[in-house]
Scaffold this active site. Structure first.
Site, PDB file in Angstrom:
ATOM      1  N   ASP A 129       0.847  -1.170   0.000  1.00 51.21           N
ATOM      2  CA  ASP A 129       0.000   0.000   0.000  1.00 51.21           C
ATOM      3  C   ASP A 129       0.899   1.241   0.000  1.00 51.21           C
ATOM      4  OD1 ASP A 129      -2.163   1.657   0.205  1.00 51.21           O
ATOM      5  OD2 ASP A 129      -3.008   0.709   1.970  1.00 51.21           O
TER       6      ASP A 129
ATOM      7  N   ASP B 171       1.367   3.359   2.182  1.00 50.49           N
ATOM      8  CA  ASP B 171       2.111   3.527   3.438  1.00 50.49           C
ATOM      9  C   ASP B 171       2.964   2.293   3.741  1.00 50.49           C
ATOM     10  OD1 ASP B 171       0.217   1.707   4.198  1.00 50.49           O
ATOM     11  OD2 ASP B 171      -0.539   2.848   5.891  1.00 50.49           O
TER      12      ASP B 171
END
Length: 136
Positions: free
Chosen positions: A4, A6
């Site tokens: 993802d 992050d």
């Protein structure tokens, strides 16, 4: 599986993820004043791939190689003939100086949903008007 934004590990359900994002973007556009008829636009999972450039000046998606040489371009879902590419893109290159201002690289899964909406809106608008960029 993929990382993802992050860098947490998540499972992407593709094309379900992109289709959901497409629908949510369309809903937001209607909320800010786009015509409700764009709700009829449908996500096409075969339409775009990562690695294209979005040319915000002409509303085109451009495929270029690692040296920024343009091989093909589409306006909405209409491929632009090679003879027209030469006029739109002198030298058939994406200028490095315009990266991040005029040209944006679509290199993540997240960008595909946004770009699909962009392309669908281009087609929608072309059908509604006599745009100077309309490809015959």
């Amino acid at each position: 599986f993929g990382f993802d934004m992050d860098y947490t590990l998540v499972e992407y359900l593709s094309p379900e993820y992109e289709e959901l994002a497409f629908s949510l973007i369309i809903e937001q556009l209607v909320e800010i004043g786009y015509p409700k008829s764009i709700c009829n636009l449908k996500f096409d999972p075969q339409y775009l791939i990562r690695g294209l450039f979005l040319d915000t000046h002409f509303g085109n998606f451009v495929k270029a190689d690692s040296d920024y040489r343009i091989g093909l371009a589409v306006h909405g879902k209409t491929q632009i003939p090679k003879k027209d590419l030469v006029h739109l893109y002198p030298g058939l290159r994406v200028p490095k100086t315009d990266l991040g201002t005029r040209y944006f690289l679509l290199n993540t899964k997240f960008s595909l949903s946004q770009a699909s909406v962009y392309g669908a809106i281009i087609d929608f608008l072309e059908q509604q008007s006599e745009s100077p960029f309309k490809i015959n």
